[in-house]
Design an enzyme around this catalytic site. Structure first.
Site: not given
Ligand code: APR
Length: 186
Positions: A16-17, A38, A40, A126-130
């Protein structure tokens, strides 16, 4: 897993970052800089309200463009600053996503360097919600960071990628192994 990049190093870990102590933690934000899920969500929850209050003061009128970033204090996080970087939304790969993703990393490193950071943590932007495929994103992320560190113009001594799940860690390990392969002089 870690590799040298110039006189600095790049390290990969799962976790967890918000729990890893560094000088600058990079957040995967959106253009509106209004928080979200995520990373954020985790950054704002763990860091506390001071981060959003500061964003409300410094937020550009039209938000922060894709590939850009802004800096705030780190509130209750074990860090000095947070860089809120805006990665691209994956649209199939033909909309310049790779350039925008590289720009998000490079801008973050420049802002962290300007604050005198020795240690910087990144999530997999970018590899989560994006929706950016992890393997492709890992290659862009690691090559951009390695190139920046090899230039030797920054106080940054270590960049740690804090990856949230096994699959993402494996994708970054594979890309990092590729990066270590031999290089050809120009
Ligand atoms: N620590 C490290 N990595 C994490 C954590 C954490 N606490 N929580 C989630 N992640 C990982 C996710 O599993 C994924 O692999 O971070 C990566 C990026 O995922 P997102 O947070 O969804 O970011 P992104 O794909 O860049 O999307 C950005 O998501 O919620 C929003 O406000 C944010 O709209 C923006 C979008």
């Amino acid at each position: 897993m870690e590799v040298a990049a110039g006189s600095a190093k790049i390290r990969l870990m799962m976790g967890d970052i918000t729990k890893v102590p560094v000088d600058v933690v990079v957040n995967a934000a959106n253009s509106d800089l209004i928080g979200g899920g995520g990373v954020d969500g985790a950054v704002h929850r763990a860091g506390g309200p001071s981060i959003m209050l500061e964003l409300n003061r410094i937020r550009p009128v039209n938000g922060c463009p894709t590939g850009g970033a802004v800096v705030t204090g780190a509130g209750n996080l074990p860090a000095k600053f947070v860089v809120h970087a805006v990665g691209p939304i994956w649209r199939g790969g033909r909309s310049g996503e790779d350039l925008d993703l590289a720009s998000a990393y490079k801008t973050s490193l420049e802002l962290a360097s300007a604050r005198g950071a020795a240690t910087v943590s990144f999530p997999s932007i970018s590899t989560g919600a994006y929706g950016y495929p992890a393997g492709l994103a890992a290659a862009v992320a690691l090559s951009t960071v390695a190139e920046f560190l090899r230039a030797g113009t920054s106080p940054i001594r270590e960049v740690v990628f804090v990856l949230f799940d096994e699959g993402t860690l494996r994708a970054y390990e594979k890309a990092l192994a590729g990066l270590r392969g031999g290089a050809c002089a120009p």
